[in-house]
Scaffold this motif. Sequence first.
Motif, PDB file in Angstrom:
ATOM      1  N   LEU A   1      33.334 -16.940  -5.797  1.00  0.00           N
ATOM      2  CA  LEU A   1      32.937 -17.622  -7.031  1.00  0.00           C
ATOM      3  C   LEU A   1      32.771 -19.103  -6.711  1.00  0.00           C
ATOM      4  O   LEU A   1      33.681 -19.908  -6.882  1.00  0.00           O
ATOM      5  N   GLN A   2      31.590 -19.486  -6.241  1.00  0.00           N
ATOM      6  CA  GLN A   2      31.394 -20.825  -5.691  1.00  0.00           C
ATOM      7  C   GLN A   2      30.452 -21.691  -6.509  1.00  0.00           C
ATOM      8  O   GLN A   2      30.094 -22.784  -6.080  1.00  0.00           O
ATOM      9  N   VAL A   3      30.038 -21.254  -7.677  1.00  0.00           N
ATOM     10  CA  VAL A   3      29.150 -22.052  -8.522  1.00  0.00           C
ATOM     11  C   VAL A   3      29.976 -23.044  -9.331  1.00  0.00           C
ATOM     12  O   VAL A   3      31.015 -22.693  -9.886  1.00  0.00           O
ATOM     13  N   ALA A   4      29.511 -24.295  -9.372  1.00  0.00           N
ATOM     14  CA  ALA A   4      30.197 -25.361 -10.101  1.00  0.00           C
ATOM     15  C   ALA A   4      31.654 -25.443  -9.641  1.00  0.00           C
ATOM     16  O   ALA A   4      31.911 -25.513  -8.452  1.00  0.00           O
ATOM     17  N   ASP A   5      32.622 -25.419 -10.588  1.00  0.00           N
ATOM     18  CA  ASP A   5      34.027 -25.523 -10.201  1.00  0.00           C
ATOM     19  C   ASP A   5      34.586 -24.196  -9.708  1.00  0.00           C
ATOM     20  O   ASP A   5      35.696 -24.162  -9.164  1.00  0.00           O
TER      21      ASP A   5
END
Length: 398
Positions: A320-324
């Motif tokens: 889960l590497q999108v945004a924060d």
Amino acid sequence: MYPIPEQPAAGQRILFLPAMLDDHFPLLQYAFHSREFFPVVLDQRRGIEDAGLRYAHNDMCYPFILSLGQYLQALGSGTYDPARVSLLMPSVGDACRGSNFTSLIRKALIQAGYPQVEVLSLNTKGLERDHALPLHPYMVWRALFGLFWGDLLMLLTHQTRPWEAVPGAAEACRAKWTARLAGELKAGRGLTLGHLRKTFAQAAADFARLPLRPGPRRRVALVGELYTKYCALGNWDIVPFLEGEGWEVSVNGFSWYLLYYASNQIAAGGPAQGVWRGLSRWVAGLQQDLCRALADHGFFTLPPFPAFQREAAAWINQDLQVADGWLIGAEAAAHIHSGCPRVLALQPFGCLPGHVCGRGQYAALVRRLGEGKVMSVDLDASLPRLMLYNRVKLLLEG
């Protein structure tokens, strides 16, 4: 490294920086100074929501509405010549609406009557290369010091201010150190890594000498999207509210986010992977020195990033590497493990990456941990502030 003057020079453009990192910008702002630009951190508060909503739809990201309102109020104040002003919008360039901010700002400026105002972007993804803020080595070097000294003073102040025996002592100590370090950044002399590490220990020792009230301490963690975590505008002054209720607010440092972002670039591979890996190791070493200096004087931090990431792997999917992304859940788990079972997660309304990567995993995270309580609250222009405070009281009293 040249010294920074107090006022802009002839021919220098004014660079507007929206309020984003309250504890860091008093120092980090000097990293944006160059021969071309003189930075000004915007501090407008009253009426900026209404100003932003005149030129942005109300389902737009809340940080965008507030930042746009600050830009427009500053331009309309009569203090600055719009022909000499540039606006900076930092963005990680990920798959979130933040990547569209610059084009939306330009559209709003035209509608508001400021078509001559330049909008610059700051990101590492190469978005809008023709409108990127020019970076120089001395800017990056000043940014390194502003980043770590901002983390240092934020962590020290948060852990002393709620318990100070002499009201105002912690803020006075922070003001003293901010003025001293700002002077060093402006002078541009003596900015060595040895001096950086020495400052960690000196400031920690100074805060450790402040007399504190005896008795038990209660801590509540604050996690979430960057703007709503670090900016009082974005989180509606939640830190003073929580401290007024008798709680210490535990907020992780911004250097953890920087290393989180670097780790995502390493995981993505590509030709720049080696650069990101080397940068990450170097910055992680400085962060470890910061954590050690604070621990030596009785202050708390979450584990340095390499250990933090290893521990998070047991609880959080790091894809889960999108945004924060996975950082939100990892910080929540780390705070709970450190003896801070109450976690307040703040995020803008409609922030899809924040909801998927944050709110979408809180319940499962608490079940896996077997302890703790995470309360998630959205922030937007239509939510009454009292509703936020009442919900937070449920977390504190539950």
